[in-house]
Design an enzyme around this catalytic site. Structure first.
Site, PDB file in Angstrom:
ATOM      1  N   ASP A  60     -11.450   2.473   3.833  1.00 39.81           N
ATOM      2  CA  ASP A  60     -11.530   1.013   3.837  1.00 39.81           C
ATOM      3  C   ASP A  60     -12.986   0.541   3.670  1.00 39.81           C
ATOM      4  O   ASP A  60     -13.235  -0.633   3.420  1.00 39.81           O
ATOM      5  CB  ASP A  60     -11.000   0.542   5.198  1.00 39.81           C
ATOM      6  CG  ASP A  60     -10.330  -0.798   5.164  1.00 39.81           C
ATOM      7  OD1 ASP A  60     -10.055  -1.292   4.060  1.00 39.81           O
ATOM      8  OD2 ASP A  60     -10.087  -1.347   6.243  1.00 39.81           O
ATOM      9  N   LYS A  99       0.845  -1.205   0.000  1.00 42.24           N
ATOM     10  CA  LYS A  99       0.000   0.000   0.000  1.00 42.24           C
ATOM     11  C   LYS A  99       0.880   1.255   0.000  1.00 42.24           C
ATOM     12  O   LYS A  99       0.629   2.208  -0.735  1.00 42.24           O
ATOM     13  CB  LYS A  99      -0.914  -0.003   1.236  1.00 42.24           C
ATOM     14  CG  LYS A  99      -2.074  -0.970   1.094  1.00 42.24           C
ATOM     15  CD  LYS A  99      -2.774  -1.241   2.412  1.00 42.24           C
ATOM     16  CE  LYS A  99      -3.776  -2.374   2.214  1.00 42.24           C
ATOM     17  NZ  LYS A  99      -4.234  -2.998   3.438  1.00 42.24           N
ATOM     18  N   GLN A 144      -4.999  -2.035   9.497  1.00 39.63           N
ATOM     19  CA  GLN A 144      -4.867  -3.363   8.878  1.00 39.63           C
ATOM     20  C   GLN A 144      -5.445  -4.449   9.786  1.00 39.63           C
ATOM     21  O   GLN A 144      -5.160  -4.495  10.988  1.00 39.63           O
ATOM     22  CB  GLN A 144      -3.385  -3.645   8.577  1.00 39.63           C
ATOM     23  CG  GLN A 144      -3.120  -4.927   7.840  1.00 39.63           C
ATOM     24  CD  GLN A 144      -3.646  -4.921   6.397  1.00 39.63           C
ATOM     25  OE1 GLN A 144      -3.738  -3.892   5.752  1.00 39.63           O
ATOM     26  NE2 GLN A 144      -3.996  -6.093   5.903  1.00 39.63           N
TER      27      GLN A 144
HETATM   28  N1  GUN Z   1      -6.806  -7.320   5.805  1.00 46.84           N
HETATM   29  C1  GUN Z   1      -7.074  -8.038   4.678  1.00 46.84           C
HETATM   30  N2  GUN Z   1      -7.896  -7.344   3.873  1.00 46.84           N
HETATM   31  C2  GUN Z   1      -8.149  -6.169   4.492  1.00 46.84           C
HETATM   32  C3  GUN Z   1      -8.942  -5.029   4.142  1.00 46.84           C
HETATM   33  O1  GUN Z   1      -9.580  -4.959   3.091  1.00 46.84           O
HETATM   34  N3  GUN Z   1      -8.950  -4.021   5.049  1.00 46.84           N
HETATM   35  C4  GUN Z   1      -8.265  -4.074   6.218  1.00 46.84           C
HETATM   36  N4  GUN Z   1      -8.330  -3.028   7.048  1.00 46.84           N
HETATM   37  N5  GUN Z   1      -7.528  -5.120   6.563  1.00 46.84           N
HETATM   38  C5  GUN Z   1      -7.464  -6.159   5.710  1.00 46.84           C
END
Ligand code: GUN
Length: 296
Positions: free
Chosen positions: A120, A53, A97
């Site tokens: 998100d 990211k 996350q």
């Molecule tokens: N962990 C795996 N996929 C995601 C997601 O789409 N958002 C978040 N915050 N954590 C994740």
């Protein structure tokens, strides 16, 4: 006949280059989109996602704050950090996350993120708006799946879609988005899960089969209709001594078998994965535009 392989990397690269041009224009107006990503702990898959990211933000010109916290970070410290980003004008989007270390209450942490910074699409306000069909930040993986289908020319409108998996991050929001009366939806959706009787009976009916079960080889060729579009959201590490890392990534679909039966199929890696991050970048740019009054 062998399936068309949907190249998520290429579709994501195209979208990111469009986004980069948009970010450049925003910068000329003095607006720099900013994303804060918080990772508590050192789960290897999460570390890899968060690093991806951060890199994608740099490539697109988005300002990114990458906070890594130890696995034993206390609840108060994490909540204070989210509040800091809630009030930071440089930050338009916040992502915590998941999964969080087990002693932290996921709902409490996610509730603390300001809904207008919830890029998100995971805050209950965002989820509620999505279900009601109102404009909001859509969750990145499900939105990425739908973009992949649309950009590959798959007709979602009126299709029989079967989703395998009912997680809060993928299965549930995807089902909701696909039943909306909108250009992303108008499908007839079945959601299967661990208590579904005779999974194959359902999957064989699917024009579009989306698999987010979290288990390798959940879907074999006999479970797929001829010519179906198969989207594999799974990411599983399996031991492979020929690789430097000692493992390789596979999805939830038996790719080698199913590609001989499906009409279109996503590979793992290189299918849904690159789209998830791309949709996060899109949401961050949307948040920045909205905060600058450039969106309704
Ligand atoms: N962990 C795996 N996929 C995601 C997601 O789409 N958002 C978040 N915050 N954590 C994740």
């Amino acid at each position: 006949m062998a399936a068309v392989i949907i190249d998520g990397k290429q579709i994501a690269a195209q979208m990111r280059s469009e986004l980069k041009a948009e970010v450049e224009k925003l910068k000329q107006k003095g607006i720099v989109p900013g994303l804060a990503v918080i990772l508590a702990g050192n789960d290897p898959a999460s570390v890899s996602y968060v690093t991806g990211k951060h890199k994608a933000c740099q490539e697109t010109g988005i300002y990114s704050d990458d906070t890594r916290l130890p696995a034993d970070t206390g609840r108060e410290k994490l909540l204070r950090l989210i509040e800091k980003f809630n009030n930071d004008k440089r930050i338009h989007g916040i992502l915590v996350q998941l999964p969080l270390p087990p002693y932290l209450k996921e709902q409490e942490i996610l509730f603390t993120i300001r809904p207008d910074k919830d890029v998100d699409g995971i805050h209950p306000v965002s989820v509620g708006k999505m279900v009601a069909g109102e404009d909001t930040f859509l969750p990145c993986t499900p939105h990425g799946v739908i973009e992949l289908l649309l950009r590959s020319g798959v007709k979602i409108d009126g299709a029989d879609v079967v989703i395998v998996g009912r997680s809060n991050i993928v299965g549930k929001p995807l089902a909701n988005m696909l039943i909306q009366k909108s250009k992303l939806g108008n499908a007839t959706v079945t959601v299967c899960h661990t208590h579904t009787k005779d999974l194959a009976k359902h999957t064989r009916r699917a024009d579009i089969l989306i698999v987010a079960a979290g288990r390798a080889k959940t879907i074999t060729a006999d479970m797929v209709k001829d010519g179906a579009a198969v989207i594999d959201v799974g990411v599983n590490r399996i031991e492979d001594k020929t690789k430097k890392a000692g493992f390789r990534l596979v999805g939830d679909v038996d790719f080698e078998q199913v590609k001989e039966k499906a009409g279109l199929i996503t590979p793992v890696p290189g299918g849904v994965g690159p789209m998830t991050i791309t949709m996060l970048l899109c949401n961050t740019v949307k948040a920045a535009k909205r905060s600058a009054g450039l969106l309704a």
